[in-house]
Design a protein around this motif. Structure first.
Motif, mmCIF file in Angstrom:
data_model
loop_
_atom_site.group_PDB
_atom_site.id
_atom_site.type_symbol
_atom_site.label_atom_id
_atom_site.label_comp_id
_atom_site.label_asym_id
_atom_site.label_seq_id
_atom_site.Cartn_x
_atom_site.Cartn_y
_atom_site.Cartn_z
ATOM 1 N N ALA A 233 0.835 -1.201 0.000
ATOM 2 C CA ALA A 233 0.000 0.000 0.000
ATOM 3 C C ALA A 233 0.868 1.249 0.000
ATOM 4 O O ALA A 233 0.550 2.247 -0.681
ATOM 5 N N ALA A 234 1.980 1.221 0.738
ATOM 6 C CA ALA A 234 2.881 2.374 0.758
ATOM 7 C C ALA A 234 3.473 2.606 -0.620
ATOM 8 O O ALA A 234 3.618 3.757 -1.064
ATOM 9 N N ALA A 235 3.812 1.523 -1.328
ATOM 10 C CA ALA A 235 4.371 1.675 -2.677
ATOM 11 C C ALA A 235 3.348 2.291 -3.620
ATOM 12 O O ALA A 235 3.681 3.140 -4.460
ATOM 13 N N ARG A 236 2.071 1.839 -3.501
ATOM 14 C CA ARG A 236 1.030 2.433 -4.348
ATOM 15 C C ARG A 236 0.862 3.928 -4.049
ATOM 16 O O ARG A 236 0.687 4.740 -4.960
ATOM 17 N N MET A 237 0.919 4.275 -2.771
ATOM 18 C CA MET A 237 0.760 5.684 -2.418
ATOM 19 C C MET A 237 1.934 6.523 -2.902
ATOM 20 O O MET A 237 1.770 7.663 -3.363
ATOM 21 N N VAL A 238 3.129 5.944 -2.837
ATOM 22 C CA VAL A 238 4.296 6.664 -3.362
ATOM 23 C C VAL A 238 4.173 6.830 -4.873
ATOM 24 O O VAL A 238 4.528 7.876 -5.431
#
Length: 399
Positions: A233-238
């Motif tokens: 999820a953090a990668a998608r947000m980045v």
């Protein structure tokens, strides 16, 4: 003794009257009013100059004289109004005396008041009018009873002399005063335009790039919190934040292009106008024939003028082709933008033409619109040519 029968009422002759028209009576009234007006002006002038000069050795003499010159302006305004209403003399109002210099200091205000040419000419007019007022009053009054058959000719001749005095002493002194009034009006246009541009830039920054950057910071903060718990999820947000950065950068480029495009600074009008033409929805041919680059301010005004005109072509013209021509003619930079659209453009048509005309007028330029119904439309603009300073010269001037 036989009495002649009285005539019936309908056979009696009309009452005797002066066969003078309305304008002649106005001229006669003007001449008769010359004496009281001349007395008022003469007394004011003698009192002001005498008291002001006599008290000039004190602290109140010169300020009294400076303030009195403002009153002389009022006398001149009254005489111009009287001549306009009674003699039909159209005299332009002189430029107003600058009173805003009080905040720069008392002596600055005092000097601006003492050197006011309009006030001094009004005093001179009031001073020399007394003998003329006595003469015209006496001649007109006597002529009303003795020389009334030739009174219209006398009145016209005397008032022609009055007209000459009003035009000579109470009109703006020369083209310089009229030019000052024009520049004061143009300065207001420039200030309003600059304020509007600043508000537009602030609004674009607040509503566009700033809001996007705030959302980007919040997104990166959430991604940081999820980095250990939910790396996917953090990668998608980045990844989403990366896309937001690209959009924000594009908005900032567009905003910078609206302020002053880099291509104009680096490569001049030819390349900058070609870039504008490539974004127009209508095919545009660009021809720039300049021996050198003009001053930066003139170059920027020319760029934004063509940019707004091409936007109008895209939005309103319904054209299939357009052209932009730029050349130098003597000490003028010439711009011409034409299209083969429907025509009918007007300065008051809500397409920004009036604003362009005001902006060009503020820098001593011209704006001519030729747009008959059915087309074609041709807009010709002129700007004063000023040579571009070398970078070293600009730094030296700034120092």
């Amino acid at each position: 003794m036989t009495m002649s029968p009285s005539l019936p009422d309908n056979d009696r002759p009309p009452p005797a009257r002066f066969a003078l028209d309305r304008w002649t009576w106005k001229e006669i009234a003007y001449l008769l009013a010359n004496l009281p007006m001349a007395i008022v002006g003469f007394v004011y002038t003698v009192f002001l100059v005498g008291v002001g000069a006599g008290l000039s050795v004190t602290v109140i003499g010169l300020p009294l004289l400076a303030a009195g010159l403002g009153g002389a302006r009022a006398l001149g305004r009254a005489e111009r109004s009287r001549a306009r209403r009674m003699l039909g003399v159209r005299v332009e109002e002189p430029s107003p005396m600058v009173r805003g210099r009080r905040d720069r200091g008392f002596f600055s205000w005092l000097w601006s008041g003492l050197k006011d040419p309009v006030g001094w000419r009004a005093l001179l007019y009031s001073f020399i009018r007394l003998p003329w007022g006595v003469a015209t009053f006496a001649v007109t009054l006597v002529s009303l009873f003795v020389l009334w058959p030739v009174l219209p000719y006398l009145a016209r001749g005397l008032t022609n002399a009055d007209r000459a005095m009003v035009r000579g002493l109470l009109s703006p002194s020369d083209e310089l005063e009229r030019r000052i009034a024009e520049l004061e009006s143009d300065r207001g246009v420039v200030v309003d335009t600059a304020a509007a541009d600043l508000r537009r830039i602030e609004r674009d920054l607040h509503d566009g790039a700033q809001a996007r950057l705030v959302a980007l910071a919040m997104g990166l903060g959430l991604a940081k919190e999820k980095l250990t718990d939910d790396p996917e999820a953090a990668a998608r947000m980045v990844d989403e934040a990366h896309g937001e950065v690209k959009v924000a950068l594009q908005e900032l480029r567009d905003l910078a292009r609206g302020i002053h495009p880099a291509v104009l600074t680096d490569r001049g009008l030819d390349a900058a106008l070609s870039a504008i033409a490539s974004r127009c929805t209508v095919p545009v041919t660009v021809s720039v024939q300049l021996p050198a680059r003009p001053a930066e301010a003139i170059e920027g005004i020319a760029y934004f003028t063509v940019s707004e005109l091409l936007q109008n072509v895209s939005k309103h013209s319904r054209a299939t082709a357009a052209s932009v021509d730029v050349w130098r003619s003597g000490d003028r930079l010439m711009l011409q933008v034409g299209d083969d659209g429907a025509g009918g453009a007007r300065l008051d048509g809500g397409t920004g033409m009036a604003g362009l005309a005001d902006r060009l007028g503020a820098v001593d330029g011209l704006f001519v619109l030729d747009s008959p119904e059915g087309g074609p439309t041709t807009v010709t603009a002129e700007l004063p040519w000023r040579d571009r300073l070398a970078p070293g010269a600009e730094r030296a001037g700034a120092a």
